[in-house]
Every structure is written in C-alpha cells, then in structure tokens.
Design a protein around this motif. Structure first.
Motif, PDB file in Angstrom:
ATOM      1  N   GLY A 171       0.880  -1.151   0.129  1.00 42.47           N
ATOM      2  CA  GLY A 171       0.099  -0.070   0.141  1.00 42.47           C
ATOM      3  C   GLY A 171       0.702   1.324  -0.003  1.00 42.47           C
ATOM      4  N   THR A 172       1.951   1.279  -0.694  1.00 40.31           N
ATOM      5  CA  THR A 172       2.616   2.523  -0.881  1.00 40.31           C
ATOM      6  C   THR A 172       4.063   2.112  -1.711  1.00 40.31           C
ATOM      7  OG1 THR A 172       4.039   4.082   0.861  1.00 40.31           O
ATOM      8  CG2 THR A 172       4.493   1.530   1.170  1.00 40.31           C
ATOM      9  N   PRO A 299       2.223   6.655  -0.200  1.00 35.21           N
ATOM     10  CA  PRO A 299       0.896   6.137  -0.041  1.00 35.21           C
ATOM     11  C   PRO A 299      -0.222   6.713  -1.014  1.00 35.21           C
ATOM     12  CG  PRO A 299       1.108   7.315   1.907  1.00 35.21           C
ATOM     13  CD  PRO A 299       2.438   7.093   1.395  1.00 35.21           C
ATOM     14  N   SER A 302      -0.180   5.432  -4.296  1.00 36.15           N
ATOM     15  CA  SER A 302      -0.204   3.857  -4.218  1.00 36.15           C
ATOM     16  C   SER A 302      -1.448   3.244  -4.034  1.00 36.15           C
ATOM     17  CB  SER A 302       0.852   3.153  -3.525  1.00 36.15           C
ATOM     18  OG  SER A 302       0.858   1.668  -3.005  1.00 36.15           O
ATOM     19  N   LEU A 303      -2.305   3.596  -2.865  1.00 31.68           N
ATOM     20  CA  LEU A 303      -3.531   3.227  -2.537  1.00 31.68           C
ATOM     21  C   LEU A 303      -4.615   3.125  -3.333  1.00 31.68           C
ATOM     22  CD1 LEU A 303      -3.409   4.306   1.290  1.00 31.68           C
ATOM     23  CD2 LEU A 303      -3.067   1.916   0.397  1.00 31.68           C
ATOM     24  N   LYS A 304      -4.792   4.232  -4.177  1.00 27.03           N
ATOM     25  CA  LYS A 304      -5.931   4.313  -4.974  1.00 27.03           C
ATOM     26  C   LYS A 304      -5.503   4.739  -6.456  1.00 27.03           C
ATOM     27  CE  LYS A 304      -9.923   5.398  -1.687  1.00 27.03           C
ATOM     28  NZ  LYS A 304     -10.871   6.041  -1.489  1.00 27.03           N
ATOM     29  N   TYR A 386      -9.571  10.592  -2.421  1.00 26.58           N
ATOM     30  CA  TYR A 386      -9.506  10.218  -0.932  1.00 26.58           C
ATOM     31  C   TYR A 386     -10.268  10.916  -0.010  1.00 26.58           C
ATOM     32  CZ  TYR A 386      -5.272   7.570  -2.288  1.00 26.58           C
ATOM     33  OH  TYR A 386      -4.389   6.770  -3.010  1.00 26.58           O
ATOM     34  N   ASP A 390     -10.130   7.055   4.431  1.00 27.20           N
ATOM     35  CA  ASP A 390      -8.789   6.613   3.917  1.00 27.20           C
ATOM     36  C   ASP A 390      -7.779   7.353   4.810  1.00 27.20           C
ATOM     37  OD1 ASP A 390      -9.965   5.494   1.308  1.00 27.20           O
ATOM     38  OD2 ASP A 390     -10.266   7.477   0.915  1.00 27.20           O
ATOM     39  N   ALA A 393      -4.952   4.418   6.770  1.00 22.00           N
ATOM     40  CA  ALA A 393      -4.193   3.785   5.755  1.00 22.00           C
ATOM     41  C   ALA A 393      -3.264   4.934   5.251  1.00 22.00           C
ATOM     42  CB  ALA A 393      -5.076   3.296   4.639  1.00 22.00           C
ATOM     43  N   GLY A 397       0.846   4.150   5.578  1.00 23.45           N
ATOM     44  CA  GLY A 397       1.692   4.382   4.536  1.00 23.45           C
ATOM     45  C   GLY A 397       3.033   5.206   4.656  1.00 23.45           C
TER      46      GLY A 397
END
Length: 428
Positions: A171-172, A299, A302-304, A386, A390, A393, A397
């Motif tokens: 996640g990062t 992050p 990376s996350l979305k 985001y 979120d 998370a 990250g």
C-alpha cells in the motif's frame, strides 16, 4: 581534535554529483560521450511515447553514427512497480551491454537505474529495496555507465542516487538508494521537452519545487548521529551549505518559470530553465534529502488509482508523483515552520519574487497554493479520490517511510502525519 572529542553527532557531509551537459542541441553530443566512456554496446531504456515524436529514432541514430551498437527497451510503466522493473531487469540480463542510456522522465530513468543494478550485480530487485519493505542490500561495486537524457523537467532522477517504485501489496511506494545508482552523466537538452504536455510539465515542475524546499529545510547534517563508518553514511545526509545553493536556485527557477513552462511548450527558455532546475534540485535533495511531503506522497500514489490527471489521459488512472507530493506540502510546511522560520520565509520570497509581508507560518503555504492554482494542480486529497475514511491507511503508509521522515526538520509521529493529511483534504 580526536574523534571522541566531537560528540556523537555527524561532522562530515559529502557532495557527489552527476556530470552535467546542458543546452539546446546537447543530445547531439551523446555519441562523443559514449566514445569517451569507451562503450561498444548500450541498452537504451526509452519512454515509448517518444517514438511518436521521432526522439527515440533520433537518439539511436546518434548512437549508431558513433559506431556504438544499441538495443532498445521501451516497456516503461509510469510510476514503476516491482513487476515493471522486473521486466526491464530481465531484458537487461538477456543482452550483453556495457552501458545504458535512459531517455524519458523520472520513471524511465529509474527503470534504467534498476536494470543496470540487476544486470551488473544480479539478485532479485526486492533484495535491494529499502528496509523494512526490502532487504536493503548494497551493491558491492560501481555499476555500468549510465547516461540519463531527461525529456521532462521534474524528478531530477538524472542527478540522484534513488529509484522509486510502487509496491501495491504494501500500500505504498518505496525505493532503492545507493551512491552507485547515480547516473554517470546527465545530458539535459531543452528541445526534448517540447513534446511534454502542460499537465505533465505542471506535475513535474511542482515536484522540482517541493524537492528543493524539502532539501533546503531538512534537518541539518550535523544534527544527525555519526555513522559507524563512511559506508553507512546515508545518501540523504541533511541540509548543508553546498546543497542549499543548488536547492535555492531551483526554488527561484520554479517561481520564475514554471507558470510559463506550463502555458507554452515552445517557450524553450522556461522549459529549459525548469529542466536545469530539476537537475539542480536533484543535486540538492540527492545530498540533503526529502522528508514529510514525499513520505505522504508514497501512499497517496499507491493506495488508489482513480484520478486522471491532465496531460496523462492516455495512461491508466493514477496519481502523478508531483501532484501526490504537492498536495500535502502546504500543511507540511506549516507544521515545520518553527524549526527554521528564516528558511521557510526565504523559500516563500523566492517563489513569489518579492519580500514577504507579515511573515509567518502561512507565508510559504500561501506561495505554494498560488503556484498550484496557476498550474492546474489538484486542490487536495479529495480531488485525488481520498476521503476521511482513507486517512488511517494513508498515515500507515507514510509512517513506513522512516528513511525520509528521519530528515524532517522537526520530529513527526503518526498523529502529526494524520493532522497534515486532514488539513490537506482541500487546500482551497
């Protein structure tokens, strides 16, 4: 003075810089440089889009005319992942080359760095990735020569020791960093930036500005613990008088030229100066380091993957690096203001081109927001896809990036990162 008399803090900083060749038409000297380095066959790692503009063919023709053989790899992913870098490394291992040429933006140059690393020393990429995500293995000796030819004005990867990659399962984003990763030579030719869309120029240019400010206000080198040996001294050493010179000039260039470079692709003065600024910022942060905005950016990128940035419409939805960095920078620099007020104000003066009235914690964030608005940057995390839900998370990250956070000008923990993320949901 005996070493024991100096206390436990660092007393030494180093500056190692990529050789630089800059100017309109500088790429025409690539063949001469390859011959100077004694290379006979090179792997050209190129952005695939450059074929449309004839740039890849132009460069391979220059190489051929110099009597050097070349093979091209252009399966490049914007914002590289472990998988995309592995494809490049496998390709490099299958060809007997004695050097590399990187042609494109930061993603391309980072891909070439990793391909060179694995081609030279073997092993799996994850072995070299920074701990705790990877093994943190150090390359035992220098890599093959790498000539970096940037076509954007942003990452400064042509002057740094770092290659950044996305590791979705964590996640990062993270990176591989070592002095041997720094390119041998950067050929910076403003004419090559004409093909870059305005939105890409905006994201890349905001990355330049943030690189330079972060490095300028990073924790001073002599506030860090002394390493056990020179081999343990990190590439990101903290701000120092030499790195500051490079960073300050890059901030000034961003304030003077980024708006123009975004508006007009044929403004070679603006685009060329931003390209030079990117390399200069790379020298600055390649020595001093970056910290909170970049730790938050990893992050975010990376996350979305739901955001489509202007200029990147041909790619899958993702958050370009410069935009992921800049959205948290106003809040991050409000947080760090009291650690070095004079440096924050100096950066604001260079961005605005005038003295700051009523200087204070809001001065630098206000200058950054003005530049963001004028260059079409996203307003904050919400625009990137985001929301409040979120934030935990994103904080987790960012906290994985201790290699970066240790360079912040004042200590920061998870609650501080959370506050910055919340303040960055919308900057206007």
């Amino acid at each position: 003075m005996a070493p024991s008399d100096r206390g436990s803090n660092e007393s030494v900083f180093t500056l190692e810089a990529t050789q630089l060749k800059f100017g309109n038409g500088a790429v025409e000297e690539l063949g001469w440089e390859l011959n100077r380095l004694g290379l006979s066959k090179v792997l050209v790692v190129a952005d695939p889009r450059l074929r449309e503009f004839g740039i890849t063919e132009r460069v391979t023709d220059i190489i051929a005319h110099a009597g050097v053989a070349a093979v091209v790899f252009d399966d490049i992913q914007v914002e590289p992942t472990l998988d995309s870098l592995s494809r490049a490394a496998d390709f490099a291992k299958s060809h007997d080359v004695d050097g590399f040429v990187a042609l494109g933006g930061g993603s391309t140059i980072d891909t070439a760095k990793v391909a060179n690393l694995v081609r030279t020393h073997g092993g799996d990429i994850i072995d070299y990735v920074n701990a705790p995500i990877g093994g943190g293995r150090k390359p035992p000796s220098p890599l093959r020569p790498l000539i970096a030819i940037p076509t954007t004005s942003g990452s400064g990867s042509e002057a740094t020791t770092v290659a950044v990659l996305d590791v979705p399962q964590f996640g990062t984003k993270t990176g591989i960093s070592h002095r041997y990763m720094r390119p041998t030579l950067a050929i910076v030719d403003p004419e090559l930036a004409r093909s870059t869309p305005g939105g890409v120029t905006a994201s890349c240019g905001l990355d330049v500005v943030c690189h330079a400010i972060e490095s300028y206000i990073s924790k001073p080198f002599d506030a860090r613990p002394r390493p056990a040996s020179p081999d343990d001294r990190p590439p990101y050493q903290g701000s120092n008088p030499v790195a500051d010179i490079w960073s300050l000039k890059a901030i000034e260039f961003g304030g003077l030229y980024l708006r123009r470079a975004v508006r007009d692709g044929d403004d070679l003065e603006a685009r060329g100066t931003m390209m030079l600024g990117a390399t200069m910022a790379g020298i600055g942060f390649g020595t001093a380091g970056v910290h909170v905005p970049h730790a938050c950016a990893y992050p975010l990128a990376s996350l979305k993957h739901t955001y489509t940035a202007p200029g990147y419409e041909r790619h899958k939805a993702f958050v370009p690096h410069g935009f992921s960095v800049i959205v948290t920078s106003p809040a991050a620099f409000r947080y760090s203001y009291d650690a070095a007020p004079e440096k924050h104000i100096r950066a604001a003066e260079l961005l605005t081109g005038k003295p700051v009235e009523n200087p204070g914690p809001k001065s630098l964030p206000a200058a950054l927001v003005s530049l963001m608005k004028d260059t079409g940057a996203p307003s904050g995390l919400v625009e990137l896809g985001y929301g409040e839900a979120d934030i935990p998370a994103l904080v987790a990250g960012a906290m994985k990036q201790q290699r970066l956070l240790v360079g912040a000008p004042k200590p920061i923990d998870a609650s501080g990162i959370e506050a910055i993320m919340r303040q960055s949901l919308a900057n206007w």
